[in-house]
Write an enzyme that holds these catalytic residues in place. Sequence first.
Site, mmCIF file in Angstrom:
data_model
loop_
_atom_site.group_PDB
_atom_site.id
_atom_site.type_symbol
_atom_site.label_atom_id
_atom_site.label_comp_id
_atom_site.label_asym_id
_atom_site.label_seq_id
_atom_site.Cartn_x
_atom_site.Cartn_y
_atom_site.Cartn_z
ATOM 1 N N TYR A 1 0.839 -1.202 0.000
ATOM 2 C CA TYR A 1 0.000 0.000 0.000
ATOM 3 C C TYR A 1 0.868 1.243 0.000
ATOM 4 O O TYR A 1 2.080 1.166 0.233
ATOM 5 C CB TYR A 1 -0.952 -0.004 1.210
ATOM 6 N N HIS B 1 -0.480 -21.424 0.183
ATOM 7 C CA HIS B 1 0.491 -20.411 0.585
ATOM 8 C C HIS B 1 1.333 -19.914 -0.582
ATOM 9 O O HIS B 1 1.599 -18.726 -0.702
ATOM 10 C CB HIS B 1 1.398 -20.957 1.695
ATOM 11 N N LEU C 1 11.215 1.367 6.919
ATOM 12 C CA LEU C 1 10.597 1.800 5.678
ATOM 13 C C LEU C 1 11.326 3.049 5.181
ATOM 14 O O LEU C 1 11.571 3.968 5.970
ATOM 15 C CB LEU C 1 9.120 2.146 5.924
#
Length: 293
Positions: free
Chosen positions: A31, A104, A205
Amino acid sequence: MLCYLNGQFVPRESASIPIEDRGFIFGDGVYEVWRVVNGRLFETERHLDRLAYGLRELRIESPDIAKIDVLAGVADRLLADNGLLDCESTLYLEVTRGVAPRTHQFPATPPKPTVFVMTNKFVPPDDVRARGAAAITATDIRWLRCDIKTIQLLPNVFAKQAAAERGAMEAIMIRDGFVTEGSHANVLGVIDGEIRTHPLNNLILPGITRAVVIDIARSLGIPVREDALTKDELSRLDECFLAGTTADVMPIVRIDERPVANGQPGPITTKLYREFRAYMDAACGAAHAGTPI
Ligand code: PDD
């Protein structure tokens, strides 16, 4: 309120995704959150570059929304229809691997990625900024790919919840004795006139606000060293602040109930906030990409 889901503009309450979406089942997606000022996205390309990096790392095929003109068109329509052209807001974009039976490993035939965009009115917390915010410290229990902006945010949720329960705005996360970042913002400190923050690697990040603030600091002649603060150094900081899309530059004046220096927002933080705000306003005033679709 309209949102955008897989090519359609739909009212939020009627937007729905299939229960086998891998974002819902596995948190298999990425996102971005943009700051929007008067209907204009801040740092469009830097966010798109980070999105492209995350999609590559997750091996999700890049959807059209990752192109600047497509994003700008969707953003313009949502911001106009939702009445967000004359205020501040945020734009949230999520891309998941798409819908497939639950196994998975990646599905043998890649599904079409799910693409979702929403906009929200945003009021910057300027009253908190004026007096400075409180933070707590929390153990960084996240995985080792914090450089990817994935939608798997439970450790960040835990950290922010712990902060909220102690009346603090943010949790400063500590891994192996070093400050990494906050639950949803980067953390920077000032010691003896020098700004210190964690270097860019897999443990944090690469924040867009962090990057802009570092550029501004260097242009003002304020030294910046990308060398992680230790937990012990937190108690002898002259200043501490957050950098993030919703924090802008936010002074931290208390950490674990102890004041940072004199417990007031410091001069370097205040200067950086003013310069950052001016830069963002100028950037959003000047750059209006795309036409409504
Ligand atoms: N969070 N670190 C983490 C863990 C984050 O989640 C964020 C952003 C940042 C700051 O990055 P940027 O300056 O690019 O916003 C640092 C967003 C705003 C969120 O999750 O809402």
